[in-house]
Design an enzyme around this catalytic site. Sequence first.
Site, PDB file in Angstrom:
ATOM      1  N   GLU A  93       6.263  -9.883 -47.094  1.00 33.53           N
ATOM      2  CA  GLU A  93       7.708  -9.673 -47.171  1.00 33.53           C
ATOM      3  C   GLU A  93       8.291  -9.154 -45.864  1.00 33.53           C
ATOM      4  O   GLU A  93       9.361  -9.578 -45.430  1.00 33.53           O
ATOM      5  CB  GLU A  93       8.049  -8.682 -48.288  1.00 33.53           C
ATOM      6  CG  GLU A  93       7.868  -9.212 -49.691  1.00 33.53           C
ATOM      7  CD  GLU A  93       6.420  -9.316 -50.084  1.00 33.53           C
ATOM      8  OE1 GLU A  93       5.592  -8.665 -49.429  1.00 33.53           O
ATOM      9  OE2 GLU A  93       6.122 -10.052 -51.017  1.00 33.53           O
ATOM     10  N   HIS A 163       8.201  -5.665 -62.223  1.00 32.91           N
ATOM     11  CA  HIS A 163       8.965  -6.911 -62.348  1.00 32.91           C
ATOM     12  C   HIS A 163      10.321  -6.631 -62.980  1.00 32.91           C
ATOM     13  O   HIS A 163      10.927  -7.510 -63.563  1.00 32.91           O
ATOM     14  CB  HIS A 163       8.180  -7.939 -63.200  1.00 32.91           C
ATOM     15  CG  HIS A 163       6.890  -8.367 -62.582  1.00 32.91           C
ATOM     16  ND1 HIS A 163       5.734  -7.643 -62.694  1.00 32.91           N
ATOM     17  CD2 HIS A 163       6.573  -9.440 -61.821  1.00 32.91           C
ATOM     18  CE1 HIS A 163       4.766  -8.247 -62.034  1.00 32.91           C
ATOM     19  NE2 HIS A 163       5.240  -9.337 -61.490  1.00 32.91           N
TER      20      HIS A 163
END
Lengths: 358, 389
Positions: A93, A163
């Site tokens: 990322e 999540h």
Amino acid sequence: MASLLGRFCRKLVVPGSAHGARMVSTTSSCGSETVKSLNLYSAINQALHIALETDPRSYVFGEDVGFGGVFRCTTGLAERFGKNRVFNTPLCEQGIVGFGIGLAAMGNRAVVEIQFADYIYPAFDQIVNEAAKFRYRSGNQFNCGGLTIRAPYGAVGHGGHYHSQSPEAFFCHVPGIKVVIPRSPREAKGLLLSSIRDPNPVVFFEPKWLYRQAVEEVPEHDYMIPLSEAEVIREGNDITLVGWGAQLTVMEQACLDAEKEGISCELIDLKTLLPWDKETVEASVKKTGRLLISHEAPVTGGFGAEISATILERCFLKLEAPVSRVCGLDTPFPLVFEPFYMPTKNKILDAIKSTVNY
Amino acid sequence: MALSRLSSRSKGISRPLSAAFSRSISTDTTPITIETSLPFTAHLCDPPSRSVESSTQELLSFFRTMALMRRMEIAADSLYKAKLIRGFCHLYDGQEAVAIGMEAAITKKDAIITAYRDHCIFLGRGGSLYEVFAELMGRQDGCSKGKGGSMHFYKKDSSFYGGHGIVGAQVPLGCGIAFAQKYSKEEAVTFAMYGDGAANQGQLFEALNISALWDLPSILVCENNHYGMGTAEWRAAKSPSYYKRGDYVPGLKVDGMDAFAVKQACKFAKEHALKNGPIILEMDTYRYHGHSMSDPGSTYRTRDEISGVRQERDPIERIKKLVLSHDLATEKELKDMEKEIRKEVDDAIAKAKDCPMPEPSELFTNVYVKGFGTESFGADRKEVKAALP
């Protein structure tokens, strides 16, 4: 400026579920407007198709975007625009966002996908220290305005710790970037196109719960919804509710229930969290005298705190009750306890009633 | 696969097979030497020998534990489809040899830390089936009190540091654990496990540099199942030779489907790490399931590939063939063992289903140390009070 446009853009909405309502487009809609029933990921997909089509120097990349992405938001892009413009990156990322900043600094539009907002933290340094400050520290010689970072955020029912997070508050604390959160398919398409074309770096959080759940009539043409303009999606007189993203659906249910008890609620979708439309919220609170903010992120230090403090400064004498915040609890996002953690309709309804009866 | 010709047969010892088998695992510790299927490929070090010291007991226990792991993962698959397990579930079937081989080479003082595909590693570290299923279903008797779920299994008394959701984040942690072990002169090592997808994370290289600089007993184990979720390794990594990615850190490439190769490599790595500092092990392995239960696993690889690996490299089949060729058990006995395992798993599931969910008050426990930090009060817990030490 915002207030003038705000009054122009504020539209009445037929009472009903926020994501099912039909709204008239306030921007370039000429002639016949063909609409299609789309869900959130399809609307975002359409927006990306249009963005890539209209600007040959725009790129979409991230983990697994090539085959369409884990939520299908990028379906068909690689096939249509080629692997040189729509490509997969390795699992890094920090590297992905840094790479996007560089690409944007060369005048391109980089649309970066972070697979889940929970994974955005390795890139946090790049966003805060590089993207947000690039224009400022180079005295406007360089900028990475073409950068847009898209990430699915929010609870999904069973996402657990990694999540389901809502990290918007971290990014709202950074001058130099914009934070945008749509509430429905139609909003998402317009807001995403605005974000991509905005000459500032934008972090665009998409409510993943609504990817399939929300279905709305979405115009097929290229349209943009202005940033930094909140929208009153439900008018009322007794209390103002402010929210964004998927939480608005929950809040609207609470508003409907409150109406049965004779409480008239005004519901505002903030849309852009940074910089946020203070004037619209202020005008609404001056009318109703009460404010309730709701978001999924934990209450302490959440963006609701900023809204509360600002409104308090501006509307102190008009307030009839303390500002109420109905938010996630101060724990890590839990697994089996998700229903207890979430700011549910009943919690909001309770807070509405206690604020009105203060 | 090359089978060792020298065996206990030549010593003329007769082992009563049925007696040895009646307790499911033979206590016969007759040594056997097994040849690994492939040689080791080394980077900056001398590879260990292909001949692995083992015993009949170990061979049979390998079979049993791996079959147990396989059965457990398949059962988890069915439970997920029945919506008893919710959230995310990443299954390890196909990769059992790595967990088993590693356990055979180390002690419970050596630490293991891994990513989210952790059910079998937990079992290998001494966890029970009941704890596994209870945790998967979010019940209070789970190993993390039902608060962690599939991705967060921990076992402190066996130095198993979990169970991590964020890719690559566990590797610097593992190096920190190794530092603590070295500092306390424990003669123990840490195995920091990660996948081929995580191998491209920057923090890995930061951790490697620190480990090499300070000679930490950390062993970085890359479980290369060739797919980072849906991305094939050649599309994510310029150099898919993960054992070489340490550059100045030695590495070893191991056939991860061969439990004995894994055992030999881990033994070698432990000796190396205690003397010379970090080493990378690349386990060439494969997962039959998709990345998680939400991934069918067939959109980015062909069914032929999956069944090909299953036919030719399946770790349990390999052990089975070894057991049969060494005459340690008959086909029927192995089948009976598998039936027994199935029953064991079913019993654990039934027991776990009866276990209650955690108390709602557990939502607020363990955010901070008990009694300190913040506590939430009020009907909707909005009132937050700070409790200072």
